[in-house]
Design an enzyme around this catalytic site. Structure first.
Site, PDB file in Angstrom:
ATOM      1  N   ASN A   1     -14.913  12.590  48.640  1.00 37.84           N
ATOM      2  CA  ASN A   1     -13.643  13.043  49.215  1.00 37.84           C
ATOM      3  C   ASN A   1     -12.571  12.170  48.594  1.00 37.84           C
ATOM      4  O   ASN A   1     -12.706  10.953  48.588  1.00 37.84           O
ATOM      5  CB  ASN A   1     -13.684  12.851  50.737  1.00 37.84           C
ATOM      6  CG  ASN A   1     -12.348  13.138  51.383  1.00 37.84           C
ATOM      7  OD1 ASN A   1     -11.557  13.911  50.863  1.00 37.84           O
ATOM      8  ND2 ASN A   1     -12.097  12.523  52.524  1.00 37.84           N
ATOM      9  N   GLY A   2     -11.511  12.771  48.052  1.00 36.59           N
ATOM     10  CA  GLY A   2     -10.446  11.961  47.461  1.00 36.59           C
ATOM     11  C   GLY A   2     -10.204  12.355  46.018  1.00 36.59           C
ATOM     12  O   GLY A   2     -10.625  13.426  45.578  1.00 36.59           O
TER      13      GLY A   2
ATOM     14  N   GLU B   1      14.939  23.406  59.116  1.00 34.20           N
ATOM     15  CA  GLU B   1      13.509  23.252  59.412  1.00 34.20           C
ATOM     16  C   GLU B   1      13.318  22.852  60.878  1.00 34.20           C
ATOM     17  O   GLU B   1      12.417  23.349  61.556  1.00 34.20           O
ATOM     18  CB  GLU B   1      12.900  22.210  58.448  1.00 34.20           C
ATOM     19  CG  GLU B   1      11.451  21.862  58.678  1.00 34.20           C
ATOM     20  CD  GLU B   1      10.476  23.031  58.560  1.00 34.20           C
ATOM     21  OE1 GLU B   1      10.864  24.125  58.152  1.00 34.20           O
ATOM     22  OE2 GLU B   1       9.300  22.825  58.916  1.00 34.20           O
TER      23      GLU B   1
ATOM     24  N   LYS C   1      11.170  25.097  63.533  1.00 31.36           N
ATOM     25  CA  LYS C   1      10.042  24.545  64.292  1.00 31.36           C
ATOM     26  C   LYS C   1      10.241  24.822  65.787  1.00 31.36           C
ATOM     27  O   LYS C   1       9.306  25.178  66.496  1.00 31.36           O
ATOM     28  CB  LYS C   1       9.896  23.034  64.067  1.00 31.36           C
ATOM     29  CG  LYS C   1       9.347  22.649  62.728  1.00 31.36           C
ATOM     30  CD  LYS C   1       7.848  22.714  62.636  1.00 31.36           C
ATOM     31  CE  LYS C   1       7.272  23.717  61.706  1.00 31.36           C
ATOM     32  NZ  LYS C   1       7.666  24.063  60.462  1.00 31.36           N
TER      33      LYS C   1
ATOM     34  N   HIS D   1      34.501  26.761  60.907  1.00 32.87           N
ATOM     35  CA  HIS D   1      34.750  28.147  60.499  1.00 32.87           C
ATOM     36  C   HIS D   1      34.153  29.143  61.486  1.00 32.87           C
ATOM     37  O   HIS D   1      34.044  30.324  61.166  1.00 32.87           O
ATOM     38  CB  HIS D   1      34.183  28.383  59.092  1.00 32.87           C
ATOM     39  CG  HIS D   1      34.815  27.519  58.056  1.00 32.87           C
ATOM     40  ND1 HIS D   1      36.122  27.675  57.634  1.00 32.87           N
ATOM     41  CD2 HIS D   1      34.341  26.439  57.390  1.00 32.87           C
ATOM     42  CE1 HIS D   1      36.421  26.760  56.741  1.00 32.87           C
ATOM     43  NE2 HIS D   1      35.351  25.986  56.577  1.00 32.87           N
TER      44      HIS D   1
END
Ligand code: F6R
Length: 617
Positions: free
Chosen positions: A101-102, A486, A490, A509
């Site tokens: 893993n990695g 974002e 969420k 505005h």
């Protein structure tokens, strides 16, 4: 992020290992494999696709095992998710099997050296080098000491890895090594286990040992020996797991999303791994677009949806600033219907976590029909969008199970910065040392994100206090504007609340009419360094809304006292370079939305009406 299991003991090893893999499938599921010693002979089985494919293969071709086995569920980084690239990988004599893993950063160099010495490679993975190196080491030593061989090999590896190996030369032993990648040992009674996390063995034992950095563990049925890479005894942390099996795969968290938020420092670090060559230059080897093609680019168009679109909006600031190439960002679902102007000199960047969003896929197909070159930024190796693109840069966030994108967003940002810097490099727009300075700043981001995560408790409290709010507004400027978008997205998707983001300069505005007494408004404040004009303008915006009754929730860099008098709640984030601020500023907003949704009793992993991968237009 792959899943790893190892077992040594009296039980049928294959069953224990496959059952462990089933509990780790959330870590990766593009292929799976096992290696066992059957009558002293090494046997492997591996299959692309979900664990069910491996199970079917094992059913067709049953094996007995001598109580020693290792297994792997893969999330591809190097090499497509095929049978051949699935783990375990074996040496040429088929005596040593390795799972990993990695990312081994210096694998290309090691592979060249091994090939020069006559090794035949059967996969495109970085992992296979370890099988050959272990085999060479064992042959050289001649003492069947797999532990010593592993220590010696690890000293030659760069990058992040958990490695597990078995060998016909040491039939009672499972050896594993760890550097910057997870590995826990389960201590049983006359049997021992190891895995990427306790979920794999919790049904057998709750007594666990956490390995430290740069340690090797030798696991026999009746002993566990841990050393450093030089063979000296190493300290470890023993603990008792008090989660049950169902909570374990979420790492003890109630929801995957909570776990994925916490995984962000690791995800960012993994996405940066292996990108800088020995001579200090950036190398994006899955890029597949030649430097001369990138020098011809006159315009960039980024296409993406949802959170990935927000990553694209932030990328625009970085790419235009570093590369001076005009960059447009467009929601993928709108793109092809407006007859966009594209040609061979246009580089289209398709950002997609899943690599399967139909809107983005159709937009990229359109772009390719117009002869544009397409580069994908994607988290899922071998998915459709990277397959159909001219080049790809993978984010290494690991599987994201929660529907709301969190760690994949941060890693998309990192990937976008890398693309910007790479373009600046190949086009000769920045000196190597300037690029290295920014890479160095990016390399410090995991630590900064971790710092944010350590200090978010007040954000959680704030979120709980706002569970009854009807609307939350978000304001930002410059790269803080997409961060605000974002944050609003969420909140909408998780808490089912009305949330909207505005560029702070646009307030006057129109949107300022929305401000009323007690309305929560989250403001993302740009760094004072380098963008002092914007900073001062947003401080004025905060004063304007506060004067009209807004409850101001201000995210600003630590030590920015100018905002304190106008903040009902001040959330401090580490001071980082302006363009990189989204990496740290987004995290409190994720926590805020998640906690508010939980306070409302919502399922944050599977919000209503949403799917993780949207494969319809
Ligand atoms: C939001 C979210 C979605 C996705 C969007 C694109 O949290 O997850 O907005 O970002 O559906 O998906 P990908 O990146 O897979 O193309």
């Amino acid at each position: 992020m792959c899943g790893i299991v190892g077992y040594v003991g009296p039980k049928p090893a294959l069953e224990v290992v496959v059952e462990g893999l089933a509990r780790l499938e959330y870590r990766g599921y593009d292929s799976a494999g096992v290696a066992v010693l059957s009558d002293g002979k090494l046997q492997t089985e591996k299959r692309a696709g979900k664990l069910a494919n491996l199970r079917a293969a094992l059913k067709e071709n049953p094996r007995s095992a001598d109580g020693i086995g290792i297994g792997h569920t893969r999330w591809a980084t190097h090499g497509a998710p095929t049978d051949g690239n699935a783990h375990p990988h074996v040496d040429n004599a088929n005596r040593v099997a390795v799972i990993h893993n990695g990312i081994i950063e210096n694998f290309a160099q090691l592979r060249v050296e091994l090939e020069e010495r006559g090794c035949k490679f059967r996969s495109e993975t970085d992992t296979e080098v370890v099988a050959h190196l272990l085999s060479e080491e064992l042959a050289e030593r001649g003492d069947n000491d797999l532990g010593a061989a592993m220590r010696s090999v690890c000293r030659r590896l760069e990058g992040a890895f958990t490695l597990v190996a078995i060998s016909e030369d040491a039939p009672d032993l499972v050896v594993a090594a760890r550097r910057n990648s997870p590995l826990v040992v389960g201590r049983g009674d006359g049997e021992n286990f190891l895995a990427s996390d306790v979920a794999a063995f919790i049904a057998h034992t709750r007594d666990a040992i956490e390995l430290g950095q740069d340690q090797v563990v030798e696991l026999r049925a009746d002993s566990i020996t841990v050393t450093d890479y030089d063979g000296a005894p190493a300290p470890v942390r023993e603990y008792h797991v008090d989660w049950d099996a169902s909570a374990a795969e979420k790492g003890g968290y109630e929801y995957f999303m909570l776990k994925e938020i916490v995984e962000q420092p690791r995800a960012v670090a993994d996405t940066l791994l292996g990108r800088v060559a020995v001579d200090g230059t950036l190398t994006l080897d899955e890029m597949r677009l030649a430097p001369h093609e990138l020098r011809e680019i006159s315009k960039i168009v980024i296409i993406a949806c949802g959170t990935s679109y927000h990553a694209g909006l932030i990328a625009k600031y970085a790419i235009e600033h570093w590369c001076r190439i005009p960059c447009e960002v467009e929601v993928a679902s709108e793109f092809r219907y407006r007859d966009p102007i594209l040609d061979r000199q246009t580089l289209v960047i398709a950002i997609s976590q899943s690599g399967e969003s139909m809107d983005t896929l159709m937009a990229l197909r359109y772009a390719r029909e117009q002869q544009s070159r397409v580069l994908a930024i994607c988290n899922v190796n071998g998915s459709t969008i990277p397959r159909e693109s001219d080049g790809v840069l993978y984010t290494h966030a690991g599987p994201e199970v929660g529907v709301a994108a969190t760690k994949t967003f941060l890693t998309q940002l990192v990937a976008c910065y890398l693309v910007g810097l790479y373009l600046a490099q190949v086009r000769g727009l920045k000196f190597g040392d300037e690029i290295n300075t920014i890479i160095g700043q990016l390399a410090r981001m995991p630590e900064q994100v971790d710092k944010v995560l350590q200090t978010v408790e007040p954000v959680r409290e704030l979120a709980r206090s706002l569970a009854d709010a009807k609307t939350v507004l978000f304001l930002g400027r410059h790269v803080g504007y997409p961060v605000a978008m974002e944050g609003a997205l969420k909140l909408k998707e998780l808490a089912y609340m009305h949330a909207e983001a505005f560029a702070a300069g646009e307030l006057k505005h129109g949107p300022i009419a929305l401000i009323e007494d007690g309305l929560p408004v989250v403001v993302v404040v740009p760094s004072r360094e380098g963008r002092s004009v914007l900073h001062d303008k947003i401080v004025s915006n905060i004063q304007e809304i506060r004067a009209r009754g807004a409850r101001t929730i201000v995210i600003a860099e630590e030590g920015d006292d100018s905002v304190r008098p106008y903040s009902d709640t001040l959330i401090e984030i580490p001071a980082v370079p302006t363009l990189l601020q989204p990496i740290v500023a987004t995290v409190p907003l994720q926590v805020f939305a998640c906690e508010l949704a939980l306070a409302k009793g919502n399922d944050v992993d599977q919000p209503r009406n949403l799917a993780k991968s949207v494969t319809v237009e």
